[in-house]
Motif scaffolding. Structure first.
Motif, PDB file in Angstrom:
ATOM      1  N   GLY A  49      29.199  39.869  31.386  1.00 45.04           N
ATOM      2  CA  GLY A  49      28.203  40.427  30.483  1.00 45.04           C
ATOM      3  C   GLY A  49      27.484  41.650  31.012  1.00 45.04           C
ATOM      4  O   GLY A  49      27.328  42.642  30.303  1.00 45.04           O
ATOM      5  N   GLU A  50      27.040  41.618  32.268  1.00 47.35           N
ATOM      6  CA  GLU A  50      26.319  42.763  32.814  1.00 47.35           C
ATOM      7  C   GLU A  50      27.236  43.978  32.940  1.00 47.35           C
ATOM      8  O   GLU A  50      26.849  45.096  32.603  1.00 47.35           O
ATOM      9  N   ASP A  51      28.469  43.757  33.390  1.00 41.52           N
ATOM     10  CA  ASP A  51      29.441  44.857  33.473  1.00 41.52           C
ATOM     11  C   ASP A  51      29.758  45.394  32.075  1.00 41.52           C
ATOM     12  O   ASP A  51      29.902  46.597  31.880  1.00 41.52           O
ATOM     13  N   ARG A  52      29.862  44.483  31.120  1.00 41.25           N
ATOM     14  CA  ARG A  52      30.148  44.865  29.731  1.00 41.25           C
ATOM     15  C   ARG A  52      28.995  45.713  29.174  1.00 41.25           C
ATOM     16  O   ARG A  52      29.228  46.741  28.530  1.00 41.25           O
ATOM     17  N   LEU A  53      27.762  45.302  29.435  1.00 41.53           N
ATOM     18  CA  LEU A  53      26.602  46.075  28.990  1.00 41.53           C
ATOM     19  C   LEU A  53      26.641  47.473  29.604  1.00 41.53           C
ATOM     20  O   LEU A  53      26.415  48.468  28.918  1.00 41.53           O
ATOM     21  N   PHE A  71      38.225  46.375  31.461  1.00 33.80           N
ATOM     22  CA  PHE A  71      37.828  46.863  30.143  1.00 33.80           C
ATOM     23  C   PHE A  71      38.750  47.964  29.615  1.00 33.80           C
ATOM     24  O   PHE A  71      39.431  48.656  30.372  1.00 33.80           O
ATOM     25  N   ARG A  72      38.702  48.105  28.310  1.00 29.06           N
ATOM     26  CA  ARG A  72      39.521  49.090  27.598  1.00 29.06           C
ATOM     27  C   ARG A  72      39.256  50.500  28.119  1.00 29.06           C
ATOM     28  O   ARG A  72      38.123  50.904  28.355  1.00 29.06           O
ATOM     29  N   LEU A  73      40.319  51.250  28.282  1.00 29.08           N
ATOM     30  CA  LEU A  73      40.224  52.658  28.681  1.00 29.08           C
ATOM     31  C   LEU A  73      39.828  53.474  27.457  1.00 29.08           C
ATOM     32  O   LEU A  73      40.450  53.385  26.398  1.00 29.08           O
ATOM     33  N   ARG A  74      38.759  54.267  27.603  1.00 28.95           N
ATOM     34  CA  ARG A  74      38.266  55.096  26.493  1.00 28.95           C
ATOM     35  C   ARG A  74      38.616  56.554  26.737  1.00 28.95           C
ATOM     36  O   ARG A  74      38.698  56.997  27.881  1.00 28.95           O
ATOM     37  N   LYS A  75      38.767  57.294  25.667  1.00 33.08           N
ATOM     38  CA  LYS A  75      38.948  58.742  25.773  1.00 33.08           C
ATOM     39  C   LYS A  75      37.606  59.431  25.977  1.00 33.08           C
ATOM     40  O   LYS A  75      37.545  60.538  26.481  1.00 33.08           O
ATOM     41  N   SER A  76      36.520  58.761  25.550  1.00 33.87           N
ATOM     42  CA  SER A  76      35.180  59.328  25.639  1.00 33.87           C
ATOM     43  C   SER A  76      34.166  58.194  25.628  1.00 33.87           C
ATOM     44  O   SER A  76      34.428  57.129  25.069  1.00 33.87           O
ATOM     45  N   ARG A  77      33.007  58.432  26.212  1.00 33.98           N
ATOM     46  CA  ARG A  77      31.912  57.467  26.115  1.00 33.98           C
ATOM     47  C   ARG A  77      31.394  57.390  24.678  1.00 33.98           C
ATOM     48  O   ARG A  77      30.907  56.363  24.246  1.00 33.98           O
ATOM     49  N   GLN A  78      31.471  58.489  23.973  1.00 39.88           N
ATOM     50  CA  GLN A  78      31.001  58.559  22.591  1.00 39.88           C
ATOM     51  C   GLN A  78      32.021  57.903  21.679  1.00 39.88           C
ATOM     52  O   GLN A  78      33.195  58.269  21.687  1.00 39.88           O
ATOM     53  N   ARG A 148      31.066  42.862  22.446  1.00 38.24           N
ATOM     54  CA  ARG A 148      32.049  42.429  23.440  1.00 38.24           C
ATOM     55  C   ARG A 148      33.448  42.928  23.076  1.00 38.24           C
ATOM     56  O   ARG A 148      34.229  43.332  23.946  1.00 38.24           O
ATOM     57  N   GLN A 149      33.746  42.967  21.784  1.00 42.19           N
ATOM     58  CA  GLN A 149      35.078  43.386  21.339  1.00 42.19           C
ATOM     59  C   GLN A 149      35.381  44.840  21.701  1.00 42.19           C
ATOM     60  O   GLN A 149      36.548  45.194  21.891  1.00 42.19           O
ATOM     61  N   LEU A 150      34.342  45.679  21.802  1.00 43.80           N
ATOM     62  CA  LEU A 150      34.554  47.091  22.167  1.00 43.80           C
ATOM     63  C   LEU A 150      35.206  47.253  23.534  1.00 43.80           C
ATOM     64  O   LEU A 150      35.835  48.265  23.804  1.00 43.80           O
ATOM     65  N   THR A 151      35.027  46.276  24.393  1.00 38.10           N
ATOM     66  CA  THR A 151      35.529  46.383  25.767  1.00 38.10           C
ATOM     67  C   THR A 151      36.933  45.823  25.937  1.00 38.10           C
ATOM     68  O   THR A 151      37.558  46.040  26.973  1.00 38.10           O
ATOM     69  N   GLU A 152      37.434  45.107  24.957  1.00 39.17           N
ATOM     70  CA  GLU A 152      38.731  44.421  25.074  1.00 39.17           C
ATOM     71  C   GLU A 152      39.886  45.426  25.147  1.00 39.17           C
ATOM     72  O   GLU A 152      39.961  46.342  24.327  1.00 39.17           O
ATOM     73  N   PRO A 153      40.817  45.233  26.100  1.00 46.60           N
ATOM     74  CA  PRO A 153      41.970  46.137  26.202  1.00 46.60           C
ATOM     75  C   PRO A 153      42.790  46.210  24.909  1.00 46.60           C
ATOM     76  O   PRO A 153      43.335  47.244  24.573  1.00 46.60           O
ATOM     77  N   GLY A 154      42.864  45.125  24.152  1.00 41.14           N
ATOM     78  CA  GLY A 154      43.610  45.108  22.899  1.00 41.14           C
ATOM     79  C   GLY A 154      42.754  45.432  21.688  1.00 41.14           C
ATOM     80  O   GLY A 154      43.105  45.085  20.569  1.00 41.14           O
ATOM     81  N   TYR A 155      41.649  46.131  21.911  1.00 41.87           N
ATOM     82  CA  TYR A 155      40.686  46.455  20.854  1.00 41.87           C
ATOM     83  C   TYR A 155      41.365  47.092  19.651  1.00 41.87           C
ATOM     84  O   TYR A 155      42.174  48.010  19.777  1.00 41.87           O
ATOM     85  N   SER A 156      41.024  46.578  18.468  1.00 43.21           N
ATOM     86  CA  SER A 156      41.461  47.164  17.212  1.00 43.21           C
ATOM     87  C   SER A 156      40.200  47.684  16.534  1.00 43.21           C
ATOM     88  O   SER A 156      39.191  46.978  16.470  1.00 43.21           O
TER      89      SER A 156
END
Length: 176
Positions: A49-53, A71-78, A148-156
């Motif tokens: 949870g703390e890492d996710r936050l 956690f899911r790799l993002r192209k941007s923080r935004q 929490r779902q935003l961080t999932e590697p399989g995020y849809s």
């Protein structure tokens, strides 16, 4: 937003669901931050949870979708902006004849012009219209159960804060 010096310098606000009071969206032991319930929603079964936050606040150190970087790799923080229109706020421009409005308008004639927009990263963002720097972000408490779902590697893709913001002047005093 990707030029952040540190995530701790970022102003991200929310609401504690137990006390219904405004809070800084941070992990802390005291009740002036997230409630126990909100922390549990961020923990999930992996207890990250703390890492996710911190990921949601913009930390990219645990991106990758592997054990060490869960956690899911993002192209941007935004997060992406899909259906939200940008709302521009500058100094008060109306000359309402309501008691006290002129005083309010004069007191705010030099306020920083801002751009507000909803993002599918769970936040309403406020950017300086002068230099484009994010000044504030707000996470509605109703969005926290799904963050929490935003961080999932399989995020849809999900729509989080996808509506268009608007502003207005509010007189918190007595109405004449």
């Amino acid at each position: 937003l990707d030029e952040l010096a540190t995530i701790s310098s970022r102003l991200v606000l929310s609401t504690n669901d137990a006390t219904n009071t405004p809070i800084s969206f941070e992990w802390a032991a005291d009740a002036s931050k997230l409630s126990v319930n909100q922390k549990n929603m961020l923990h999930g079964v992996d207890l990250l949870g703390e890492d996710r936050l911190n990921y949601i606040r913009g930390d990219r150190t645990k991106e990758g979708g592997v054990t060490a970087k869960p956690f899911r790799l993002r192209k941007s923080r935004q997060g992406d902006i899909v259906n939200s229109s940008i709302w521009y706020v500058d100094r008060p421009v109306s000359n309402y004849s309501l008691s006290g409005y002129r005083t309010f308008a004069n007191a705010n004639k030099k306020r920083l012009p801002m751009l507000y927009v909803g993002g599918n990263d769970g936040m309403l963002h406020g950017f300086s219209a002068v230099d484009g720097q994010e000044k504030i972000a707000y996470i509605p408490k109703g969005v926290i159960p799904n963050l929490r779902q935003l961080t999932e590697p399989g995020y849809s893709h999900l729509y989080y804060v996808d509506g268009s913001p608007f502003t207005g002047d509010v007189n918190w005093g007595s109405v004449p």
